[in-house]
Design a protein around this motif. Structure first.
Motif, PDB file in Angstrom:
ATOM      1  N   UNK A   1       1.214   4.163  -2.715  1.00 39.26           N
ATOM      2  CA  UNK A   1       0.895   5.608  -2.560  1.00 39.26           C
ATOM      3  C   UNK A   1       2.106   6.420  -3.270  1.00 39.26           C
ATOM      4  N   UNK A   2       3.547   5.863  -3.111  1.00 42.01           N
ATOM      5  CA  UNK A   2       4.412   6.586  -3.792  1.00 42.01           C
ATOM      6  C   UNK A   2       4.323   6.548  -5.035  1.00 42.01           C
ATOM      7  N   UNK A   3       3.750   5.292  -5.745  1.00 41.88           N
ATOM      8  CA  UNK A   3       3.603   5.285  -7.214  1.00 41.88           C
ATOM      9  C   UNK A   3       2.573   6.339  -7.814  1.00 41.88           C
ATOM     10  N   UNK A   4       1.633   6.661  -6.647  1.00 41.83           N
ATOM     11  CA  UNK A   4       0.364   7.295  -7.231  1.00 41.83           C
ATOM     12  C   UNK A   4       0.575   8.733  -7.249  1.00 41.83           C
ATOM     13  N   UNK A   5       1.721   9.308  -6.316  1.00 42.92           N
ATOM     14  CA  UNK A   5       1.941  10.786  -5.975  1.00 42.92           C
ATOM     15  C   UNK A   5       2.302  11.489  -7.214  1.00 42.92           C
ATOM     16  N   UNK A   6       3.215  10.645  -8.193  1.00 43.64           N
ATOM     17  CA  UNK A   6       3.589  11.612  -9.296  1.00 43.64           C
ATOM     18  C   UNK A   6       2.250  11.855  -9.950  1.00 43.64           C
ATOM     19  N   UNK A   7       1.108  11.352  -9.849  1.00 45.35           N
ATOM     20  CA  UNK A   7      -0.190  11.515 -10.625  1.00 45.35           C
ATOM     21  C   UNK A   7      -0.561  13.158 -10.320  1.00 45.35           C
ATOM     22  N   UNK A   8      -0.675  13.375  -9.347  1.00 44.65           N
ATOM     23  CA  UNK A   8      -0.627  14.685  -8.757  1.00 44.65           C
ATOM     24  C   UNK A   8       0.204  15.830  -9.350  1.00 44.65           C
ATOM     25  N   UNK A   9       1.404  15.406  -9.736  1.00 48.85           N
ATOM     26  CA  UNK A   9       2.135  16.435 -10.182  1.00 48.85           C
ATOM     27  C   UNK A   9       2.045  16.472 -11.724  1.00 48.85           C
ATOM     28  N   UNK A  10       1.829  15.555 -12.093  1.00 51.82           N
ATOM     29  CA  UNK A  10       1.668  15.127 -13.491  1.00 51.82           C
ATOM     30  C   UNK A  10       0.329  15.727 -14.206  1.00 51.82           C
TER      31      UNK A  10
ATOM     32  N   UNK B   1       0.820  -1.321  -0.019  1.00 46.31           N
ATOM     33  CA  UNK B   1      -0.094  -0.111   0.114  1.00 46.31           C
ATOM     34  C   UNK B   1       0.926   1.249   0.116  1.00 46.31           C
ATOM     35  N   UNK B   2       1.900   1.175   0.806  1.00 43.24           N
ATOM     36  CA  UNK B   2       2.998   2.503   0.738  1.00 43.24           C
ATOM     37  C   UNK B   2       3.261   2.647  -0.611  1.00 43.24           C
ATOM     38  N   UNK B   3       3.910   1.430  -1.251  1.00 42.69           N
ATOM     39  CA  UNK B   3       4.500   1.818  -2.653  1.00 42.69           C
ATOM     40  C   UNK B   3       3.412   2.359  -3.376  1.00 42.69           C
TER      41      UNK B   3
ATOM     42  N   UNK C   1      -6.315   9.568  -5.261  1.00 43.90           N
ATOM     43  CA  UNK C   1      -5.144   9.786  -4.073  1.00 43.90           C
ATOM     44  C   UNK C   1      -5.527   9.568  -2.800  1.00 43.90           C
ATOM     45  N   UNK C   2      -6.907   9.996  -2.671  1.00 47.06           N
ATOM     46  CA  UNK C   2      -7.510   9.695  -1.249  1.00 47.06           C
ATOM     47  C   UNK C   2      -7.516   8.196  -0.831  1.00 47.06           C
ATOM     48  N   UNK C   3      -7.669   7.271  -1.987  1.00 45.41           N
ATOM     49  CA  UNK C   3      -7.546   5.796  -1.731  1.00 45.41           C
ATOM     50  C   UNK C   3      -6.220   5.438  -1.355  1.00 45.41           C
ATOM     51  N   UNK C   4      -5.326   5.899  -1.940  1.00 43.50           N
ATOM     52  CA  UNK C   4      -3.822   5.295  -1.864  1.00 43.50           C
ATOM     53  C   UNK C   4      -3.213   6.020  -0.566  1.00 43.50           C
ATOM     54  N   UNK C   5      -3.715   7.150  -0.204  1.00 45.60           N
ATOM     55  CA  UNK C   5      -3.423   7.633   1.098  1.00 45.60           C
ATOM     56  C   UNK C   5      -4.080   7.051   2.283  1.00 45.60           C
ATOM     57  N   UNK C   6      -5.209   6.709   2.198  1.00 43.04           N
ATOM     58  CA  UNK C   6      -5.719   6.152   3.166  1.00 43.04           C
ATOM     59  C   UNK C   6      -5.725   4.585   3.491  1.00 43.04           C
ATOM     60  N   UNK C   7      -5.263   4.004   2.199  1.00 41.05           N
ATOM     61  CA  UNK C   7      -5.044   2.431   2.364  1.00 41.05           C
ATOM     62  C   UNK C   7      -4.099   2.197   3.424  1.00 41.05           C
ATOM     63  N   UNK C   8      -2.694   2.703   3.277  1.00 36.39           N
ATOM     64  CA  UNK C   8      -1.524   2.326   4.443  1.00 36.39           C
ATOM     65  C   UNK C   8      -1.982   2.468   5.852  1.00 36.39           C
ATOM     66  N   UNK C   9      -2.892   3.683   6.042  1.00 39.13           N
ATOM     67  CA  UNK C   9      -3.374   3.710   7.210  1.00 39.13           C
ATOM     68  C   UNK C   9      -4.291   2.806   7.688  1.00 39.13           C
TER      69      UNK C   9
END
Lengths: 499, 512
Positions: A39-48, A35-37, A86-94
């Motif tokens: 999230x990290x993979x999904x972060x660039x989506x925000x910037x791109x 899940x952390x991975x 991003x909400x999903x990928x952020x919340x899942x590790x938690x």
């Protein structure tokens, strides 16, 4: 890239399922890593994702799938789905960290289902093909059903079945409507060679429907979304499902699954059936407002904290629907923003309730009182997230609610006025909850031995609170990301109804 | 009989020769059961599979026996599905019969002959060869149902099936007779033309009615379904799986051929009759399945419900009559839906019955819902696959069953939009509501598997290892259920949803 974000959790799930030598205790670490991975993979989506580029759907990918039926694998993000992904990928590790103590048996199955669920949720938010969307939409229900049914409380089977049957009762009519849309498009494509018959949303946007067809399809789609939201009077599955679900299940359910309904309205119901929506708006206002006030009143009399949070969820989701169907930029912005905010705050509240439950194995108010003496850190988090939930300025709930009321007031001041009472009631029952649990003297001896939350639990709550504050004081970056998409929804609707 | 005839009979030769070989080799009791016999049966089915593989894609069609049998795309698909089902049944039976102490050569012979009958049914173009196929299939199945002759239920199943089945054959024959009177011919192809003739019309209408009753009996459509639950429950479990799937494949293929002639003329009220039959069958099957306590019996009732869903597609089927009278149904979404649905049902059902045949204990016990309690954690793989089969039968996306249902309901909606007749769309809606009812009893399987604690006597269950044959069937069905549910043909290997869809489409291009 986007496909990787979507399917990474599923690969993780398959890995967990297929690696029998993996120790039960290690599985949670694998799940956490995945899940952390993700999230990290999904972060660039925000910037791109570039909200100003004029292209609504970006970062897309597509491939042939079932050409003879006009079905493609097609995913892409616009501002709204980007934020929800991003909400999903952020919340899942938690969620994974939060479930370590709650889930005491059957780790392998649990994390398999949880990760599979993540893929299905991400897929539903990103799908640009109606068939693909429908597939993810229904698949989501299966792992959730099992999570409630296996790890839930006492009447868990009842709750799980109710959840499953209710949601499918909503989504099966949608299947007919999906088929109808495609068939209609095929008929129109036969007459007009410029139209392509396919399930892809781009192709379907060139479909013209009569008012009657729009109404029928809107009812079919809307039923499915209304059950998911859940809108009054289709909300009765939610308190049961929430109360019986294990904490991680509740968090996912409240944090993400409910947002599917609002998202569905925005993405499908409003763009495809604008004329029907225009006529339905008064009724939708009515049900939303009734839901807001009624659920708030019901929440007032709850004696079980988790049930109270569940009803508060129903009330808040009513606000979101209200904002979306205000159908002006402010309302829709507010609705989307509130989806994110509600995902974080309610997810947080369910985590908090779960922590208390792990310590005392009860959720009755009467059992508590003065807990703040023993658990100050916990009390701090609880109060802070509660304030976020009731819309205290400076925290994320305020931004969403404010925009929603701004939008609604412009369309119908009376509705906005009644809906505000729901928020007032919300402040009432949430603050009473805090008072009853945390303040006063410790009267119940069982509470004297309570231990405050440990570092792991702080690690779950701190990022949530951080996001709640960030979204409260700096809403601009989030609003900017969604701006173009919100405008597109509203503009599309306005053009269609000729306003 | 010419050389060309034999060529078109190639797919049929496999089971036939294998059956004869087993009869010759296996007749010596004193040495005990010969492990080679099931292999021979498998070789027979393998022959057919290879034959289908070599002949596909078929250009045009080959006739044999003066046009009595027709090897065309549809025939090949039937041969393919039936031999897959037959091979699965054989593999399951090896383990099953060993445990029951009834591993006799006759069993495999009968399976082969019933499969042969099914294939003949799927290839027949006149009433006589159809009857021949039907009876070959049925007679073999009557015996197979009672193969566990020490068990009352098995014997009951056999006798019940035989008595009611013979009655159905009688209906069928009578219908044939009337049709012969009306058309003066045994050929399907003369049916359409004769229907326009006012004088022979009454005979034909009544004849088709009787004929249809015979078909509906075989597929277990309401109100001719009464025999089905008892027969399915009492029969040896692998046979139940084969019956539920193979008979449906053969009967629906034959019905497609017959209806493709009848549907050339739109004035017939047949669609209305089938509309109601589809609805009643779905309701009866689903509602009755809700009340069952045995999983096997539940699957029996659900097989009625599936016959109902399939009948929806029969209601809305329509095709094109091309030049020189050729009938082309490749454009008919409904006909394609039937074949795809049958494929999906075949894999999921054989898999589910495979798991059941493994779980079954002496005397047909061990198949109640409660017996599954907690199994999902004890036997992880078994639980997983059974869940997937149940979800596929329920029509949850991601499984072959969903694609089948999607096509069936899609074809109904398609017909509704095409003709502006809202009753077709209504039927799709009713079908979907029915599958919601069906969902409940399939979910009960999942609940037992995962949400209930392991049964008390679970330790004494002494689960034998899954035999190789059973394991193979289960794994293959599992893969098939998922593969034909969402498999994408990225590498152009010919697997997945799309190639299967194309195959079904091609199969319907040359019905006449």
């Amino acid at each position: 890239m986007l496909s990787l974000v979507i399917f990474l959790p599923l690969f993780g799930a398959l890995f967990i399922l297929a690696a029998p030598s993996l120790e039960e205790k290690r599985i949670k670490w694998v799940a956490l890593a995945v899940t952390i991975l993700d999230f990290l993979v999904s972060l660039p989506l925000w910037f791109r994702y570039d909200g100003d580029s004029g292209v609504l759907f970006q970062l897309g990918q597509s491939a042939e799938w079932i050409p003879s039926l006009g079905i493609r694998y097609e995913v892409a993000l616009d501002g709204i789905s980007l934020l929800l992904v991003l909400l999903v990928t952020f919340i899942m590790p938690l969620v994974v960290v939060g479930s370590v103590k709650t889930i005491t048996r059957r780790h392998r199955e649990f994390y398999t289902l949880l990760l599979a669920l993540q893929t299905f949720m991400l897929g539903a938010f990103a799908a640009r093909d109606l068939f693909l969307f429908y597939m993810f939409w229904e698949l989501m229900v299966v792992p959730m059903f099992l999570i409630i049914g296996i790890w839930g409380g006492k009447p868990r089977i009842y709750a799980a079945l109710k959840f499953f049957i209710y949601t499918l009762f909503g989504s099966l009519p949608m299947l007919v409507a999906v088929l109808y849309l495609y068939t209609k498009l095929k008929a129109q494509a036969a007459a007009d060679p410029s139209i392509e018959a396919a399930y892809s949303l781009d192709a379907l946007s060139s479909l013209t429907l009569t008012l009657k067809e729009q109404w029928l399809c809107f009812i079919a789609f809307g039923l499915s979304f209304a059950v998911k939201v859940p809108m009054f009077p289709f909300h009765t599955w939610l308190p049961d499902a929430h109360t019986e679900a294990p904490t991680p299940g509740s968090v996912v359910l409240a944090g993400v699954l409910l947002k599917m309904g609002g998202y569905g309205f925005l993405r499908f119901a409003i763009p495809f059936f604008p004329l029907a929506v225009q006529q339905a708006v008064p009724a939708l206002y009515f049900f939303a407002v009734v839901g807001i006030v009624y659920a708030a009143l019901v929440a007032l009399v709850q004696t079980d904290v988790k049930r109270l949070v569940a009803y508060s969820s129903v009330s808040h989701m009513g606000l979101i629907v209200l904002g979306i169907f205000a159908l002006n930029p402010d309302g829709v912005r507010g609705g989307v923003y509130q989806m994110l905010a509600h995902g974080l705050t309610t997810g947080g509240l369910f985590l908090l309730v779960g922590m208390l439950y792990e310590r005392r194995h009860t959720r009755e108010f009467s059992e508590f009182g003065g807990v703040a003496h023993r658990m100050p850190v916990y009390a701090f988090f609880f109060l802070a997230i509660t304030l976020g939930s009731i819309g205290m300025p400076g925290l994320n709930g305020f931004v969403g609610e404010f925009l929603i009321f701004l939008g609604t007031f412009r369309e119908s001041p009376v509705t906005a006025f009644i809906a505000v009472t729901g928020v007032i009631l919300g402040a009432w029952y949430m603050l009473t909850t805090v008072k009853k649990i945390f303040f006063g003297e410790i009267r119940n001896d069982a509470n004297r031995s309570l231990v405050d939350i440990d570092r792991r639990e702080i690690a779950v709550l701190a990022p949530l609170l951080l996001m709640i504050i960030i979204m409260g004081v700096m809403p601009a970056p989030f609003l900017n990301k969604m701006e173009a998409s919100v405008q597109a929804v509203v503009q599309g609707y306005m053009t269609a109804v000729g306003r | 009989m010419t050389w060309e005839d034999t060529k078109s009979l190639m797919p049929l030769l496999g089971p036939f020769l294998a059956a004869l070989a087993i009869l010759v080799v296996g007749g010596r009791k004193e040495r005990g059961p010969n492990p080679l016999l099931p292999l021979l049966a498998l070789a027979g089915f393998g022959w057919t599979l290879v034959g289908v593989g070599c002949l596909w894609p078929l250009e045009g069609a080959h006739d044999a026996f003066a046009g009595g049998l027709r090897l065309d795309g549809l025939g090949l698909v039937v041969a393919l599905l039936v031999s897959l089902g037959g091979a699965a049944c054989t593999l399951l039976s090896v383990d099953y019969l060993k445990r029951r102490g009834r591993n006799l050569p006759e069993f495999y012979v009968l399976v082969l002959f019933s499969a042969l009958g099914m294939m003949v049914m799927g290839m027949s173009t006149n009433w006589l060869s159809l009857l021949l196929g039907l009876e070959t299939m049925s007679l073999a199945l009557y015996v197979l149902c009672g193969f566990l002759r020490d068990e009352t239920r098995s014997v009951e199943s056999s006798i019940k099936y035989f008595l009611t089945g013979s009655f159905a054959s009688g209906l069928f024959l009578f219908g044939m007779g009337l049709l012969y009177g009306g058309t003066g011919s045994f050929e399907f192809r003369d049916l359409g033309g004769a229907m326009l003739d006012a004088q022979s019309q009454p005979l034909i209408v009544v004849g088709v009615g009787f004929l249809l009753a015979g078909f509906l009996f075989k597929i277990g459509a309401a109100p001719l379904h009464m025999w089905l639950p008892d027969v399915y429950e009492g029969a040896p479990t692998p046979i139940t799986g084969f019956m539920a799937t193979g008979v449906k494949v053969a009967a629906f293929a034959a019905v497609i051929r017959v209806l493709s002639e009848i549907y050339q003329h739109e004035h017939v009220g047949l669609r209305d009759v089938l509309w109601w039959i589809a609805l009643i069958t779905m309701i009866v099957g689903n509602v009755a399945a809700l009340a069952q306590t045995s999983v096997k019996r539940m699957l029996a009732y659900s097989s009625i419900a599936h016959a109902g869903y399939l009948t929806i597609a029969l209601v809305v089927m329509r095709g094109a009559v091309g030049e020189n009278g050729a009938i082309d149904f490749s454009g008919s979404l409904a006909a394609r839906a039937i074949l795809y649905y049958l494929l999906a049902y075949l894999v999921a059902n054989m898999g589910a019955f495979g798991v059941l045949s493994y779980l079954e204990k002496q005397g047909g016990k061990g198949l109640a819902y409660e017996d599954l309690a907690g199994l999902g954690f004890k036997h992880r793989f078994l639980g997983l696959v059974l869940s997937v089969f149940a979800l596929s039968l329920a029509g949850i996306p991601g499984t072959a069953g969903f694609v089948g249902k999607f096509l069936v309901f899609g074809s109904a909606v398609d017909a509704g939009v095409g003709t502006a007749d809202s009753s077709f769309v209504l039927l799709a809606v009713l079908g979907i509501l029915n599958s919601l009812v069906g969902l409940y009893y399939y979910l009960r399987v999942l609940i037992q598997l995962y949400a209930k604690p392991l049964a008390e006597d679970a330790s004494t269950r002494g689960a034998p290892l899954v035999g190789m044959g059973t394991g193979l069937v289960i794994v293959a069905s599992f893969i098939g259920t998922l593969w034909w549910g969402f498999g994408a043909d990225f590498l152009n290997l010919g697997f997945g949803v799309e190639p299967a869809m194309r195959m079904m489409q091609g199969a319907l291009a040359t019905l006449r």
